[in-house]
Design a protein around this motif. Sequence first.
Motif, mmCIF file in Angstrom:
data_model
loop_
_atom_site.group_PDB
_atom_site.id
_atom_site.type_symbol
_atom_site.label_atom_id
_atom_site.label_comp_id
_atom_site.label_asym_id
_atom_site.label_seq_id
_atom_site.Cartn_x
_atom_site.Cartn_y
_atom_site.Cartn_z
ATOM 1 N N UNK A 144 0.847 -1.201 0.000
ATOM 2 C CA UNK A 144 0.000 0.000 0.000
ATOM 3 C C UNK A 144 0.877 1.244 0.000
ATOM 4 N N UNK A 145 1.928 1.225 0.795
ATOM 5 C CA UNK A 145 2.820 2.388 0.861
ATOM 6 C C UNK A 145 3.553 2.597 -0.459
ATOM 7 N N UNK A 146 3.881 1.517 -1.144
ATOM 8 C CA UNK A 146 4.563 1.650 -2.442
ATOM 9 C C UNK A 146 3.647 2.286 -3.479
ATOM 10 N N UNK A 147 2.346 2.108 -3.312
ATOM 11 C CA UNK A 147 1.387 2.646 -4.295
ATOM 12 C C UNK A 147 0.864 4.028 -3.938
ATOM 13 N N UNK A 148 1.399 4.671 -2.964
ATOM 14 C CA UNK A 148 0.915 6.009 -2.638
ATOM 15 C C UNK A 148 1.051 6.353 -1.177
#
Length: 181
Positions: free
Chosen positions: A74-78
């Motif tokens: 999730x953090x990698x996507x935004x």
Amino acid sequence: MLTKVVAAITAWATGLGGIGLFVIAVLDSSFLSFPQVNDVLVIVLSAKSPELMPYYAGMTTLGSLIGCFMLFSVARRGGEVFIRKRLKGAHVDRALRLYQRFGLLAVVVPSLLPPPIPFKIFVLLAGAADVAVWRFGLAILSWLVAVPTLRHWLISPWLYLGGLVAALLFAPVILWNAEHG
């Protein structure tokens, strides 16, 4: 009220055994927080069935690993936007530079610190800093190897059985995500 919720979750997870521990661990390591619930459940279930203790610990460990990967993804996507809304810009910039420079160590060191260090923020920062997935996985695996009381789980067949169960449970989700981007 909160005591009743925790009691209900405990009863549910205890009834499911290893699968219940796995689900609670995934949730606890990802988007929700159940502090020490898994620890207590592993103790309670292991006291009832001591021969299954490696299975219970393995399912909890595997669930935590998968939960961390979910939060990381999730953090990698935004996640950087999310993090910047909640933390001061200078702190985020400094943390992201550390993660980009040290990658693996920036995850390993916090994982070795004792509670109440909020490990989830380090997972989010690793994802936002675009730390390579293999480095992130290696950091979590290093944590298992570095903590002497956890090493024996790496040779337990229950860990790998738990991995197989988790793969079967999450295969439809992974396939759907792969097909739908």
